[in-house]
Motif scaffolding. Structure first.
Motif, PDB file in Angstrom:
ATOM      1  N   LYS A   1       8.915  -4.251   5.377  1.00  0.00           N
ATOM      2  CA  LYS A   1       8.634  -2.829   5.045  1.00  0.00           C
ATOM      3  C   LYS A   1      10.021  -2.193   4.248  1.00  0.00           C
ATOM      4  O   LYS A   1      10.225  -1.650   3.184  1.00  0.00           O
ATOM      5  CB  LYS A   1       8.241  -1.931   6.135  1.00  0.00           C
ATOM      6  CG  LYS A   1       8.230  -0.381   6.038  1.00  0.00           C
ATOM      7  CD  LYS A   1       7.122   0.144   5.106  1.00  0.00           C
ATOM      8  CE  LYS A   1       7.232   1.450   4.604  1.00  0.00           C
ATOM      9  NZ  LYS A   1       8.087   1.611   3.705  1.00  0.00           N
TER      10      LYS A   1
ATOM     11  N   TYR B   1       2.920   1.666  -3.591  1.00  0.00           N
ATOM     12  CA  TYR B   1       2.161   2.394  -4.531  1.00  0.00           C
ATOM     13  C   TYR B   1       1.324   3.336  -4.183  1.00  0.00           C
ATOM     14  O   TYR B   1       0.656   4.218  -4.930  1.00  0.00           O
ATOM     15  CB  TYR B   1       1.044   1.135  -5.005  1.00  0.00           C
ATOM     16  CG  TYR B   1       1.787   0.118  -5.901  1.00  0.00           C
ATOM     17  CD1 TYR B   1       2.874   0.117  -7.072  1.00  0.00           C
ATOM     18  CD2 TYR B   1       2.113  -1.190  -5.202  1.00  0.00           C
ATOM     19  CE1 TYR B   1       3.338  -1.059  -7.755  1.00  0.00           C
ATOM     20  CE2 TYR B   1       2.735  -2.224  -5.780  1.00  0.00           C
ATOM     21  CZ  TYR B   1       3.291  -2.244  -6.795  1.00  0.00           C
ATOM     22  OH  TYR B   1       4.089  -3.330  -7.434  1.00  0.00           O
ATOM     23  N   ASN B   2       1.312   3.807  -3.000  1.00  0.00           N
ATOM     24  CA  ASN B   2       0.464   4.988  -2.357  1.00  0.00           C
ATOM     25  C   ASN B   2      -1.025   4.858  -2.737  1.00  0.00           C
ATOM     26  O   ASN B   2      -1.697   5.714  -3.099  1.00  0.00           O
ATOM     27  CB  ASN B   2       1.149   6.226  -2.817  1.00  0.00           C
ATOM     28  CG  ASN B   2       0.831   7.549  -2.018  1.00  0.00           C
ATOM     29  OD1 ASN B   2       0.223   7.179  -0.862  1.00  0.00           O
ATOM     30  ND2 ASN B   2       0.770   8.600  -2.463  1.00  0.00           N
ATOM     31  N   LYS B   3      -1.446   3.572  -2.636  1.00  0.00           N
ATOM     32  CA  LYS B   3      -2.955   3.375  -3.022  1.00  0.00           C
ATOM     33  C   LYS B   3      -3.571   2.554  -1.720  1.00  0.00           C
ATOM     34  O   LYS B   3      -2.543   1.557  -1.317  1.00  0.00           O
ATOM     35  CB  LYS B   3      -3.032   2.697  -4.334  1.00  0.00           C
ATOM     36  CG  LYS B   3      -2.845   3.574  -5.543  1.00  0.00           C
ATOM     37  CD  LYS B   3      -3.180   3.108  -6.500  1.00  0.00           C
ATOM     38  CE  LYS B   3      -2.891   4.026  -7.873  1.00  0.00           C
ATOM     39  NZ  LYS B   3      -2.796   3.214  -9.079  1.00  0.00           N
ATOM     40  N   ASN B   4      -4.700   2.585  -1.311  1.00  0.00           N
ATOM     41  CA  ASN B   4      -5.126   1.718  -0.326  1.00  0.00           C
ATOM     42  C   ASN B   4      -5.931   0.442  -0.917  1.00  0.00           C
ATOM     43  O   ASN B   4      -7.313   0.399  -0.784  1.00  0.00           O
ATOM     44  CB  ASN B   4      -6.142   2.658   0.419  1.00  0.00           C
ATOM     45  CG  ASN B   4      -6.641   2.160   1.704  1.00  0.00           C
ATOM     46  OD1 ASN B   4      -5.690   1.318   2.332  1.00  0.00           O
ATOM     47  ND2 ASN B   4      -7.714   2.390   2.401  1.00  0.00           N
TER      48      ASN B   4
ATOM     49  N   ARG C   1       0.774  -1.317   0.101  1.00  0.00           N
ATOM     50  CA  ARG C   1      -0.015   0.016   0.073  1.00  0.00           C
ATOM     51  C   ARG C   1       0.822   1.291  -0.105  1.00  0.00           C
ATOM     52  O   ARG C   1       0.802   2.201  -0.775  1.00  0.00           O
ATOM     53  CB  ARG C   1      -0.902   0.077   1.278  1.00  0.00           C
ATOM     54  CG  ARG C   1      -2.147  -0.948   1.095  1.00  0.00           C
ATOM     55  CD  ARG C   1      -3.043  -0.626   2.230  1.00  0.00           C
ATOM     56  NE  ARG C   1      -4.274  -1.580   2.259  1.00  0.00           N
ATOM     57  CZ  ARG C   1      -4.908  -1.939   3.285  1.00  0.00           C
ATOM     58  NH1 ARG C   1      -4.469  -1.889   4.378  1.00  0.00           N
ATOM     59  NH2 ARG C   1      -5.957  -2.736   3.053  1.00  0.00           N
ATOM     60  N   GLU C   2       2.017   0.966   0.734  1.00  0.00           N
ATOM     61  CA  GLU C   2       2.722   2.344   0.931  1.00  0.00           C
ATOM     62  C   GLU C   2       3.576   2.513  -0.288  1.00  0.00           C
ATOM     63  O   GLU C   2       3.791   3.798  -0.899  1.00  0.00           O
ATOM     64  CB  GLU C   2       3.731   2.262   2.193  1.00  0.00           C
ATOM     65  CG  GLU C   2       2.870   2.614   3.346  1.00  0.00           C
ATOM     66  CD  GLU C   2       3.497   2.317   4.617  1.00  0.00           C
ATOM     67  OE1 GLU C   2       4.977   2.493   4.757  1.00  0.00           O
ATOM     68  OE2 GLU C   2       3.148   2.194   5.825  1.00  0.00           O
TER      69      GLU C   2
ATOM     70  N   ASP D   1      10.451  -3.264   0.146  1.00  0.00           N
ATOM     71  CA  ASP D   1      10.130  -1.804  -0.388  1.00  0.00           C
ATOM     72  C   ASP D   1      11.410  -1.632  -1.286  1.00  0.00           C
ATOM     73  O   ASP D   1      11.399  -1.105  -2.628  1.00  0.00           O
ATOM     74  CB  ASP D   1      10.005  -0.849   0.501  1.00  0.00           C
ATOM     75  CG  ASP D   1       9.683   0.471   0.076  1.00  0.00           C
ATOM     76  OD1 ASP D   1       8.669   0.871  -0.227  1.00  0.00           O
ATOM     77  OD2 ASP D   1      10.519   1.321   0.129  1.00  0.00           O
TER      78      ASP D   1
END
Length: 618
Positions: free
Chosen positions: A337, A282-285, A279-280, A341
Motif C-alpha cells: 500500500k 484510482y478511487n474506483k471499486n 482500488r484506493e 502507491d
C-alpha cells in the motif's frame, strides 16, 4: 474370523536412516526420475545447497561451486565450515544442527535438522568434508551407514564445506539431472541473494538487482506494460509489471530464500494488497480479476521460524512474521500500500497505462460475461456426467496429503487409448481427460474461444484454472498421444492452447509429454519395453536366443495390463520447457501463424528422416 495377534513383537523401532529410506516421501516429497522440477533428486541438491546459502546469508563465503557429472553431485562453499567434532553428527543424527540456535541462524530455511540426513540416507555414496582454521575433518557414508572418517591436523585447503553424493538408484529409478531445472533453481538463489556467485559446471550465476532481474529474465522488454517497479523494505522485496500479451496472472513467491511454488499465506496477502492499493489509488471499486489480469510479479519475505505445509517447503502456512512484527498479511498489505502507491504517484505515465489496462480487462470481461455464464452452466451440467474426465481422489490443493505432488491428468485422444489408461491408472492420483479428435488451433484467438469451444471449456474446468493458478487440481498435466504425425499435431495444438491462455502452467513446469515404448522384446521368462532402437538392441542382447519383438504402432493397441508398466513408478515424461531466447508471441506466430514460406524453409533445413525399422515379427 481369527483374531490377529498384536504383541510387543509387532512394535518395530526404525533407526533414522531406515525410516527415511522406507518413507522417503515424508522427507523429500515425490521421488521421480528428474523429469519434473520437484522430483526428489533436485530436493536432495537443494537441501545441501540451502546450508551453503545460509552461510552466505550469515556473511561467510561469497561463492558456491556446484558440479554435476552424470549421477555424482558436488557442492562446495567457502563458509565457516561445520565444527570439526560434529561433522558426522550433523549429517547422521536427527535433530542435530546449528539451526536450532536462532542466534546463529535467524531467518534460515532448513530449520528442522533433517535436510542433509535425508540426502545421506538416500544416497548410495555420501561424503562430507569440513575445513576450519587450517584443520579438516571428513566422513564417508553408504545409504546413511558410516564407512570411514578422517581428521587432518594440518591442511592447506580453504575453509568451508564440501559435500559429494550420488542419489541411490534403488530409490530413484532411471534418474537424470536436467540442466534446465538446476539452472532455474540456481537463478532463483542468486536473485534472492544479490552479490552471491554460484558456479555450476563452469557457468557463472550472479545477480545485482535481485527480483528485478528475475522479472527481466521472465518477460521481454517489449512485452512489459511499464518498466519493472522494484520495491524493497526490511524483510520484504517486491517486483511488479504487467504483460501486454498475456491473459493470466504470474507470480514468483519466496520465503527465506525458498521458492514457494504452491504459494501460501504470503502470496494470498500480496494478491489482496495489489487489489486494495489499486482500488484506493484510482478511487474506483474495480473487480479484483480486472486488476490482476496479466500481472507478472515476484514477492520475497523473511519470516522468523516459518511454518510450511510440507517437508519440501513449497507452501507457507505461517501467519506470523515473528518477533514484534505484525502478521504476514498486515505486514505485506501495509508495505505494498505504502510503496506501490508512492510508485504510482511518482510515475504518472505508468499509472495511466495501468488504468487503461484495467479498463480494457473490464470491457473484455463484460463482453465475455454472457458467454461465460452459459459455458459455466454447460460445464456444470457436463461435470455431472462428464464423459471426458475420469477424475482421481487426491488433488494438488489437498492439504497434508503426502502424495498430492503425484497428481496427474492425462490428456488422451480417442476411446481406445483413454480406455487403456483409465483401466490401468492409479485411481488415487491419476485422472484421464479424453479428447475427440484434434482440438482447435487457438493461435490468435481471444479468450472467448475457451468458453465457446466445449472441449477447451471442460478442460479449463477440469484443471480449475479459470481465475488463477492457485486452485490448479493436478501437479502434472501429461499429453498422451500417439507418436505419429496426427499425435504430434494434437500435441502442438494443445501446447498452443496452454501457451496462448495459461502460459504459467508451462513456465512453472506442469506440462509434459508421455513417452511410450516403441518395442516390446520378450522371451518366456522376461519382458523388456524399449523406448528407442538402442534400448531394443540392448534388450535383444540381454535376452539372447531369438526373443519375440513387437513394434507398437499406437497407444490404443497397448493392453491395460501392459499400460500400467508405463504410467506407474517407471513412467517416462518429457517436460515442455520454454526457450528463454524467444518470446511466447514470437514463437506462436512462427510455428502456428501464417508465415508459410519461413516455416517451410525451417522444416527443410531441420528435417531429420528416421526410417521405421521393418517389423521383425513379420
Amino acid at each position: 474370523m481369527e483374531e490377529t495377534k498384536y504383541t510387543e513383537d509387532n512394535i518395530r523401532s526404525l533407526d533414522w536412516k531406515e525410516h527415511i529410506r522406507m518413507r522417503p516421501g515424508m522427507y523429500i516429497g515425490k521421488l521421480g526420475d528428474g523429469s519434473s522440477a520437484d522430483d526428489g533428486i533436485y530436493i536432495l541438491l537443494k537441501e545441501v545447497l540451502d546450508n551453503s546459502i545460509d552461510e552466505y546469508v550469515m556473511g561467510a563465503g561469497k561463492t558456491i561451486e556446484i558440479s554435476i557429472q552424470g549421477t555424482r553431485v558436488i557442492v562446495r562453499d567457502y563458509g565457516r565450515g561445520i565444527p570439526l567434532g560434529k561433522v558426522v553428527d550433523v549429517v547422521s543424527k536427527m535433530n542435530t544442527g546449528g539451526k536450532y540456535d536462532t542466534k546463529a541462524f535467524k531467518k534460515s530455511v532448513g530449520l528442522n535438522g533433517v535436510g542433509t540426513k535425508a540426502v545421506n540416507a538416500l544416497s548410495s555414496y555420501f561424503r562430507v568434508e569440513s575445513t576450519r582454521e587450517g584443520k579438516s575433518a571428513s566422513a564417508e557414508f553408504e545409504k546413511g551407514e558410516l564407512l570411514e572418517q578422517e581428521f587432518l591436523e594440518e591442511t592447506s585447503r580453504r575453509k568451508g564445506t564440501k559435500v559429494s553424493f550420488i542419489p541411490d538408484e534403488q530409490i530413484f529409478k532411471n534418474y537424470k539431472y536436467r540442466h534446465e531445472y538446476v539452472s532455474k533453481m540456481l537463478k532463483n538463489y542468486v536473485y534472492l541473494n544479490p552479490g552471491l556467485t554460484i558456479v555450476f559446471n563452469g557457468e557463472k550465476y550472479f545477480s545485482e538487482n535481485g527480483l528485478k532481474d528475475l522479472l527481466a529474465e521472465n518477460i521481454n522488454e517489449e512485452n512489459r506494460l511499464f518498466p519493472i517497479a522494484h520495491l524493497k523494505g526490511n524483510d520484504i522485496e517486491v517486483a511488479i509489471t504487467y504483460n501486454k500479451t498475456q491473459y493470466s496472472e504470474e507470480y514468483h513467491s519466496f520465503v527465506n530464500g525458498q521458492h514457494t511454488t504452491q504459494g501460501g499465506t504470503h502470496l494470498a496477502a500480496f494478491r489482496e494488497a495489489i487489489v486494495k492499493t489499486i482500488r484506493e489509488f484510482y478511487n474506483k471499486n474495480f473487480d479484483a480479476s480486472d486488476i490482476r489480469k496479466s500481472i507478472v510479479s515476484a514477492v520475497s519475505i523473511k519470516v522468523m521460524e516459518p511454518v510450511f505445509e510440507s517437508q519440501t517447503k513449497t507452501k507457507l502456512g505461517s501467519t506470523e512474521m515473528g518477533g514484534d512484527l505484525p502478521t504476514v498479511r498486515t505486514y505485506i498489505v501495509d508495505f505494498v500500500k505504502r510503496k506501490f502507491d508512492n510508485y504510482l504517484h511518482k510515475n504518472p505515465e505508468t499509472a495511466e497505462k495501468l488504468h487503461k489496462k484495467i479498463l480494457q480487462a473490464e470491457k473484455e470481461r463484460k463482453d465475455l460475461s454472457g458467454i461465460r455464464k452459459l459455458a459455466r452452466e454447460r460445464a456444470k451440467k457436463a461435470s455431472l456426467h462428464n464423459k471426458k474426465l475420469r477424475d482421481c481422489r487426491i488433488h494438488l490443493g489437498d492439504v497434508k496429503k503426502e502424495r498430492n505432488l503425484e497428481t496427474t491428468l492425462f490428456i488422451t485422444e480417442g476411446d481406445s487409448a483413454s480406455g487403456s489408461i483409465t483401466k490401468s491408472r492409479d485411481v488415487n492420483t491419476q485422472a484421464v481427460f479424453s479428447l475427440k479428435g484434434k482440438p482447435l488451433n487457438s493461435y490468435g484467438l481471444t479468450k472467448k474461444i475457451v468458453y465457446e469451444n466445449e472441449e477447451f471449456n471442460l478442460l479449463q474446468a477440469a484443471l480449475n484454472i479459470e481465475d488463477s493458478m492457485e486452485d490448479l487440481r493436478y501437479n502434472n498435466i501429461v499429453i498422451a498421444t500417439d507418436a505419429d504425425v496426427d499425435g504430434m499435431h494434437i500435441r502442438l495444438l494443445l501446447i498452443t492452447f496452454f501457451l496462448q491462455f495459461f502460459p504459467e502452467l508451462i513456465k512453472e513446469g506442469h506440462l509434459y509429454i508421455l513417452q511410450t515404448p516403441l518395442f516390446r522384446v520378450r522371451n518366456k521368462k522376461e519382458t523388456i519395453y524399449c523406448y528407442s532402437e538402442e534400448e531394443k538392441q540392448a534388450a535383444i542382447a540381454k535376452l539372447k536366443g531369438n526373443p519375440e519383438i513387437t513394434r507398437f504402432k499406437g497407444l490404443g493397441e497397448i493392453s491395460p495390463d501392459e499400460f500400467k508398466n508405463f504410467i506407474g513408478e517407471d513412467i517416462r515424461l518429457d517436460p515442455i520447457m520454454l526457450d528463454k531466447d524467444m518470446g511466447i508471441e514470437e514463437m506462436l506466430s512462427f510455428y502456428m501463424g501464417k508465415n508459410t514460406a519461413d516455416r517451410q524453409n525451417f522444416i527443410i533445413e531441420n528435417l531429420k528422416v528416421e526410417l521405421d525399422p521393418i517389423e521383425e515379427t513379420a
